[in-house]
Design an enzyme around this catalytic site. Sequence first.
Site, PDB file in Angstrom:
ATOM      1  N   LYS A 140       0.742  10.512   9.862  1.00 32.20           N
ATOM      2  CA  LYS A 140       2.010  11.132   9.588  1.00 32.20           C
ATOM      3  C   LYS A 140       1.879  12.558   9.359  1.00 32.20           C
ATOM      4  CE  LYS A 140       4.046  11.072   5.847  1.00 32.20           C
ATOM      5  NZ  LYS A 140       5.013  10.836   4.670  1.00 32.20           N
ATOM      6  N   THR A 141       1.146  12.951   8.350  1.00 32.19           N
ATOM      7  CA  THR A 141       1.086  14.179   8.067  1.00 32.19           C
ATOM      8  C   THR A 141       0.509  15.308   8.966  1.00 32.19           C
ATOM      9  OG1 THR A 141       0.847  13.659   5.464  1.00 32.19           O
ATOM     10  CG2 THR A 141       0.400  15.923   6.340  1.00 32.19           C
ATOM     11  N   ASP A 186      10.731  14.926   6.292  1.00 32.36           N
ATOM     12  CA  ASP A 186       9.483  13.927   6.059  1.00 32.36           C
ATOM     13  C   ASP A 186      10.477  12.805   5.188  1.00 32.36           C
ATOM     14  OD1 ASP A 186       7.224  12.815   5.640  1.00 32.36           O
ATOM     15  OD2 ASP A 186       6.361  14.290   4.448  1.00 32.36           O
ATOM     16  N   GLU A 187       9.534  11.767   5.094  1.00 34.34           N
ATOM     17  CA  GLU A 187       9.978  10.400   4.272  1.00 34.34           C
ATOM     18  C   GLU A 187      11.535  10.296   4.597  1.00 34.34           C
ATOM     19  OE1 GLU A 187       7.946   8.639   3.288  1.00 34.34           O
ATOM     20  OE2 GLU A 187       6.192   9.844   2.378  1.00 34.34           O
ATOM     21  N   GLN A 199       8.713   1.388   3.838  1.00 29.82           N
ATOM     22  CA  GLN A 199       8.420   2.059   2.744  1.00 29.82           C
ATOM     23  C   GLN A 199       9.735   2.651   2.046  1.00 29.82           C
ATOM     24  OE1 GLN A 199       4.537   4.267   2.622  1.00 29.82           O
ATOM     25  NE2 GLN A 199       4.538   3.889   4.967  1.00 29.82           N
ATOM     26  N   ARG A 247      -1.636   1.028  -0.240  1.00 33.45           N
ATOM     27  CA  ARG A 247      -2.360   2.193  -0.736  1.00 33.45           C
ATOM     28  C   ARG A 247      -4.007   1.897  -0.772  1.00 33.45           C
ATOM     29  NH1 ARG A 247       0.822   5.268   0.390  1.00 33.45           N
ATOM     30  NH2 ARG A 247       1.416   3.408   1.481  1.00 33.45           N
TER      31      ARG A 247
END
Length: 772
Positions: free
Chosen positions: A33-34, A225-226, A256, A616
């Site tokens: 994503k980043t 983002d998010e 998430q 994670r």
Amino acid sequence: MKDLFEDLNEVQKQAVSTTEGPLMIIAGAGSGKTRVLTYRIAHLIDKGIDSFNILALTFTNKAAREMKERISSLIGGTEAKNLWMGTFHSVFARILRAEAQKLGFPSNFTIYDTQDSVNVIKKVIAEMQLDTDIYKPKQVLGRISTYKNNLITVRSYFNNPELIEADASAMRPKTGEIYRAYVERCFKSGAMDFDDLLLRTNELLTRFPEVLAKYQDRFRYIMVDEYQDTNHSQYLIVKALASRFENICVVGDDAQSIYAFRGANIKNILNFKKDYSDAKVIPLEQNYRSTQIIVEAANTVISQNKEQLDKNVWTSNPPGDKIPVYRALSDADEANYVAAEIFNLKVSQQKKNKNFAVLYRTNAQSRAIEEALRKKNIGYKVYGGLSFYQRKEIKDLLAYLRILVNPKDQEALLRIINYPTRGIGDTTVNKLIVGADKLGKSLDELLENLELYFPSLGLNKAAFDKLINFWTMIQSFQVLLKTEDVYEVAMKVAVTSGILRSLKEDDTPEGISRVENIQELMNSLQGFVEEQKQLDEGDPSLNHFLENIALASDLDSGEEEDDKVSLMTIHLAKGLEFPVVFLVGLEENLFPSQMSMNTRQELEEERRLFYVALTRAEEKAYFTYAITRFRWGKIVDGEPSRFMEEVGEKYMEVLNVNFVNSFKNNTGLDSDIFDDDFTPRNRKSLKPADSSTSGISNSPKKLKPISNATIANPIEGSISALNVGNQVLHDRFGRGEVISIEGDPDNAKAVIKFENEGEKKLLLKFAKLKVL
């Protein structure tokens, strides 16, 4: 510039190249994503879009820093500097500082953290003579925070009979009056809390159409983002800013969304297509982080949720190991297993402490884990405990510094007016507060003109003299700030105010620790001054330092941690990744939490939290649970979490019990506990730690005396022959490579790409470099 598309898969290329119109990128865990976000921004600039017209909003300073560094490496640091990129709160604080006077605030308004806000609420409750057992300050602040994030102002609160009735039913009928008094005090003090940074931005854009038009024109391309973590207030700001050009790209993963408890609204991402009917939706489904076992196990669990967007996360990574499941007799047994397994993996696979994370649902679970790790001399760090800047002695000194920047900061003023004790008692302070209210003045205006207002305040001569002495001292610090750097001023404040003397009088370990904390703050201040002095366009002002502190969070410190195991709640782990993750306390009523199983929505959020925890892990995940656990001093029985049952045996390796039967047999007993064979319960022997094993030291740090608190001495070595391509060492940023050099010899600047800090532009006459 490099070909931006050569490092991307086909779906990522599509997401990066779609620049016009509304776009939703559904980014599965570990899907790059980043990279997509940063490459998309770089592609916009490469297309000719002015970087000043791009706004990128994140939820952490760490994410913003990482993205900015990546963009700098792709397109060069100059253009990256022009981007408006940062957290919602930092970007909106920047807008508010520019426009604050329209709302009646000074441009240098203070940003109150939670503790500041609680202190204001406490004072209001005390003055209203309310019962603090009913009106608990933190609960009241939480209620006010909910109002603000739902854009319920004081006026709209009192116009809403249902809200008034709800507070009355909760036996807190004065909540609205506390809310009004709290807002008034913040306003008089020239202060905003974190929620105000959103609420006041909404107010600014709603009440002043010309301001909205200005920023709509400025931010022609918006990226968030998010997006699944946005609350109603953030959603409305973004929607307003994007409404003119609609070049809005939101990135997120509904699976998430785990922050409903602090106002996040999953509907924002689920309903994106309703807000923008012509929106394009691109799912990023390839997971680059985790093994196939971990990805498929996580998918299996999250598929139980009804409320979600369609996607199928997959990976081409190796299958990896099944997830070991350990059934412990107690929380201590569980902790000892985790510590032993970490020790074994360190020995057998040469892993470092920092390769491990232990994740739990509640902070209270860390105690047993900490004890077990200490026994094996395994270094660890607990995230989410009392952070450095929340410690009393630090907040006391920072309150002095805040007053120097914003004399109207009443919360800071009241904190320090009689600390250290200087004979200005509560009676005197209360007379000042009452007098200021009657005269319609702020406290600093009274103190600035005390001789004028003295007769009407009812103060005696002794109180008058003490107040004059205190305010003269503050003014002397303000004068010093004009000529000295913030480190020198802070040191002068710590000594002259008496804070250091007061702390040094306590020679207990706690007292010594407090002095060391002050010293550490001084180190931080001097490091800040040095760093800003060396950076091109650095800002070494006290205001900048204080704002950095106010907007920083526990995991956003940017400091490189030593080699330590990470212990944290799952909420704090979001956005992080570790080779090995232990997910502990997987019991019904603990995870899922007993407080989050009343509705399907709550249970689905708990399931998303489990999904976040499992994803994670990069190489290996562990599940542990205990059949008995201490709670509030009592032993309670536990049964395995439903989430492990949802994972299923296909993906798990059960170590010491028939796992399926453990769901059906709720006696909490296993037949083999009655055997006389005391062999280890798990699949391999857990060797005790060798006494020679090195780990964390229990001895206290040797710290220099406070008067000598400085950063490292400049590194020796001439930089006169510095050339592009040289490897250099910097005392703060570490090792790096010189990318470019510009300017005349007296004012030369070098762009250096550091291994851990990214690109920095340094002024060579100040930079402490050593050519390697």
